[in-house]
Design a protein around this motif. Structure first.
Motif, short mmCIF file in Angstrom:
data_model
loop_
_atom_site.label_atom_id
_atom_site.label_comp_id
_atom_site.label_asym_id
_atom_site.label_seq_id
_atom_site.Cartn_x
_atom_site.Cartn_y
_atom_site.Cartn_z
N SER A 270 -55.92 -27.36 25.48
CA SER A 270 -55.87 -28.59 24.69
C SER A 270 -55.59 -28.29 23.22
CB SER A 270 -57.19 -29.35 24.82
OG SER A 270 -58.28 -28.54 24.39
N GLY A 271 -56.14 -27.17 22.71
CA GLY A 271 -55.89 -26.80 21.33
C GLY A 271 -54.44 -26.42 21.10
N ILE A 272 -53.82 -25.72 22.05
CA ILE A 272 -52.42 -25.35 21.91
C ILE A 272 -51.54 -26.59 21.90
CG2 ILE A 272 -50.51 -24.07 22.98
CD1 ILE A 272 -52.62 -22.18 24.18
N TRP A 273 -51.87 -27.56 22.75
CA TRP A 273 -51.07 -28.78 22.78
C TRP A 273 -51.27 -29.61 21.50
CZ3 TRP A 273 -47.21 -30.55 25.64
CH2 TRP A 273 -46.91 -29.90 26.85
N LEU A 308 -37.58 -33.24 24.41
CA LEU A 308 -37.68 -33.85 25.74
C LEU A 308 -38.68 -33.10 26.61
CD1 LEU A 308 -36.63 -35.88 27.84
CD2 LEU A 308 -34.82 -34.25 28.40
N ILE A 309 -38.64 -31.77 26.58
CA ILE A 309 -39.56 -30.97 27.40
C ILE A 309 -41.01 -31.26 27.02
CG2 ILE A 309 -40.34 -28.61 27.86
CD1 ILE A 309 -37.42 -27.72 27.60
N VAL A 310 -41.29 -31.27 25.72
CA VAL A 310 -42.67 -31.52 25.27
C VAL A 310 -43.10 -32.94 25.64
CG1 VAL A 310 -44.18 -31.66 23.26
CG2 VAL A 310 -42.48 -29.83 23.41
N SER A 311 -42.20 -33.91 25.48
CA SER A 311 -42.55 -35.31 25.77
C SER A 311 -42.92 -35.50 27.23
CB SER A 311 -41.38 -36.23 25.40
OG SER A 311 -41.10 -36.18 24.02
N VAL A 312 -42.10 -34.94 28.13
CA VAL A 312 -42.36 -35.10 29.56
C VAL A 312 -43.62 -34.34 29.97
CG1 VAL A 312 -41.46 -34.65 31.87
CG2 VAL A 312 -39.93 -35.49 30.08
N ALA A 313 -43.76 -33.11 29.53
CA ALA A 313 -44.91 -32.29 29.93
C ALA A 313 -46.21 -32.86 29.40
CB ALA A 313 -44.72 -30.85 29.44
N HIS A 314 -46.17 -33.50 28.23
CA HIS A 314 -47.40 -34.02 27.62
C HIS A 314 -47.95 -35.23 28.36
CE1 HIS A 314 -49.70 -35.40 23.83
NE2 HIS A 314 -50.35 -34.43 24.42
N LYS A 315 -47.11 -35.87 29.18
CA LYS A 315 -47.57 -37.04 29.94
C LYS A 315 -48.34 -36.65 31.20
CE LYS A 315 -43.73 -39.94 28.34
NZ LYS A 315 -42.52 -40.71 28.73
N LEU A 319 -53.20 -29.04 32.80
CA LEU A 319 -52.75 -27.84 33.47
C LEU A 319 -51.33 -27.98 34.00
CD1 LEU A 319 -53.24 -25.01 34.59
CD2 LEU A 319 -54.31 -26.06 36.61
N TRP A 320 -51.04 -29.11 34.65
CA TRP A 320 -49.70 -29.31 35.21
C TRP A 320 -48.66 -29.46 34.10
CZ3 TRP A 320 -49.04 -27.90 39.91
CH2 TRP A 320 -50.07 -28.03 40.84
N GLY A 321 -49.04 -30.09 33.03
CA GLY A 321 -48.11 -30.20 31.91
C GLY A 321 -47.81 -28.85 31.29
N SER A 322 -48.83 -28.01 31.21
CA SER A 322 -48.62 -26.66 30.66
C SER A 322 -47.71 -25.84 31.56
CB SER A 322 -49.97 -25.95 30.50
OG SER A 322 -50.82 -26.66 29.61
N LEU A 323 -47.92 -25.94 32.88
CA LEU A 323 -47.06 -25.23 33.82
C LEU A 323 -45.63 -25.72 33.76
CD1 LEU A 323 -49.46 -25.01 36.91
CD2 LEU A 323 -48.76 -23.13 35.41
N LEU A 324 -45.46 -27.03 33.62
CA LEU A 324 -44.11 -27.59 33.51
C LEU A 324 -43.42 -27.11 32.24
CD1 LEU A 324 -41.85 -29.49 34.43
CD2 LEU A 324 -43.02 -31.35 33.23
N TYR A 325 -44.16 -27.08 31.13
CA TYR A 325 -43.58 -26.61 29.87
C TYR A 325 -43.14 -25.15 29.99
CZ TYR A 325 -43.17 -25.25 24.99
OH TYR A 325 -42.69 -24.76 23.80
N ILE A 326 -43.99 -24.31 30.56
CA ILE A 326 -43.65 -22.89 30.72
C ILE A 326 -42.42 -22.74 31.61
CG2 ILE A 326 -44.45 -20.68 31.65
CD1 ILE A 326 -47.31 -21.59 30.93
N GLY A 327 -42.40 -23.46 32.73
CA GLY A 327 -41.27 -23.37 33.64
C GLY A 327 -39.98 -23.85 33.02
N ALA A 328 -40.04 -24.98 32.28
CA ALA A 328 -38.83 -25.53 31.66
C ALA A 328 -38.27 -24.60 30.60
CB ALA A 328 -39.15 -26.90 31.06
#
Length: 366
Positions: A270-273, A308-315, A319-328
């Motif tokens: 949460s702090g990183i985000w 775009l990557i941050v916007s989608v992953a933040h929704k 945990l899943w948003g972090s994984l999506l950001y790393i993968g993207a």
């Protein structure tokens, strides 16, 4: 034998006095900086950084709207606004930290005298350093590079006339670029600082040529007019480099935290985000605002995929948003490492062409 009750009492009293120690260090450092006489003139960016942290510590968040429209007041307001969200204690701690950095970078014409007048200064510095380590061990602070984006935007907005006037009043040893340092890496000697360092060194070399030029056939203002678009382009590329570097460092921090856990890394997802990625998205949006220079808006445009990557992953859930950001970020590595450098080269080529036009304008006296 140590009394455990007394030991616990001492720890508790130390924890309660942390805020007082930071406040005391802040007041001492602010008084020191008022009397500080640097060996070389600090850059406007560094002056605004100190102003912003001091203002945030004493007055809190900046108002939502700017009441004055002068360039000086607008730069100060943007610097102050970039610190919004920082608590008073955190702003004080960062102010002390930034003061120490600037004293190291610019030197002091009266450092010995200041130390003699303030023998407790070392204690205050040590105290603030301990507070810094303690706070960063469990929280993620906003990267210094992101805080510099509004200040670099203001620098990139400098007109050709203002640029020529500034260079005419600047000595080579006072060159602006020569006083800059990498902002994203943990320290300036890290290999992570190499891209920023190369950009700063190249821009500094060109600025030194502009300040030292005394050719009989080509007047200095003509050469400086030719280099002006390059100067602004380097500033915009620096901002893009800061955003891309920070995005990859955040990607690495997320991966480490997911694999090793928060207790081992000292970081929270949460702090990183909240302190890095959301702020990263905001700073990228700053670049594409209508009042920004063209080069900054172009950099903001090519970084739209990051937004775009941050916007989608933040929704998504954390945990899943972090994984999506790393993968993207990993899937699109080719864009960040191959496409963006070519776009930067194209911008520099366009700056060279524009520089020829401005040099002709200067020669014509228009």
């Amino acid at each position: 034998m140590v009394d455990p009750v007394a030991a616990v009492s001492n720890v508790a009293s130390n924890m309660l006095s942390t805020g007082t120690d930071v406040s005391t260090s802040f007041k001492t450092k602010a008084a020191f900086m008022k009397a500080w006489k640097p060996a070389s003139q600090p850059s406007n960016r560094d002056k605004l950084e100190l102003y912003a942290l001091h203002k945030q510590a004493l007055s809190g968040d900046a108002p939502p709207h700017l009441t004055t429209s002068t360039a000086n007041e607008r730069a100060k307001y943007n610097a102050w606004k970039s610190k919004s969200g920082l608590s008073a204690q955190e702003a004080m701690r960062l102010y002390v930290q930034e003061c120490e950095r600037q004293v190291r970078v610019y030197g002091s014409a009266s450092s010995n005298a200041a130390a003699a007048e303030n023998p407790n200064e070392a204690d205050h510095v040590a105290s603030s350093a301990v507070s810094s380590v303690a706070s960063t061990s469990t929280t993620t602070t906003s990267p210094r590079g992101l805080a510099a984006i509004p200040l670099l935007c203001a620098a990139a907005s400098e007109s050709r006339v203002s640029y020529l006037r500034r260079l005419s009043n600047t000595q080579p040893h006072q060159a602006w670029w020569s006083r800059q340092e990498a902002l994203c890496a943990p320290h300036t000697h890290s290999i992570l600082a190499l891209p920023e360092t190369l950009l700063i060194k190249l821009a500094g070399f060109l600025e030194l040529v502009a300040l030292s030029w005394n050719g009989p056939l080509l007047p200095a203002p003509v050469l400086q007019s030719f280099l002006w678009p390059l100067h602004n382009t380097f500033l915009s590329l620096w901002m893009g480099l800061i955003l891309v570097s920070t995005s990859w460092m955040a990607c690495l921090q997320l991966a480490q935290t997911i694999v090793w856990g928060s207790r081992r890394t000292g970081l929270q997802l949460s702090g990183i985000w909240d302190n890095v990625l959301v702020l990263l998205q905001t700073k990228r949006s700053v670049l594409v605002e209508q009042h920004q220079p063209l080069t900054a808006r172009l950099v903001g445009l090519v970084l739209a995929p990051l937004h775009l990557i941050v916007s989608v992953a933040h929704k998504l859930p954390l945990l899943w948003g972090s994984l999506l950001y790393i993968g993207a970020m990993c899937v699109t590595w080719w864009y960040w490492l191959l496409v963006l450098p070519w776009m930067g080269a194209i911008m520099l080529g366009a700056a060279l062409v524009a520089g020829n036009c401005y040099a002709l304008i200067e020669m014509a006296g228009v």
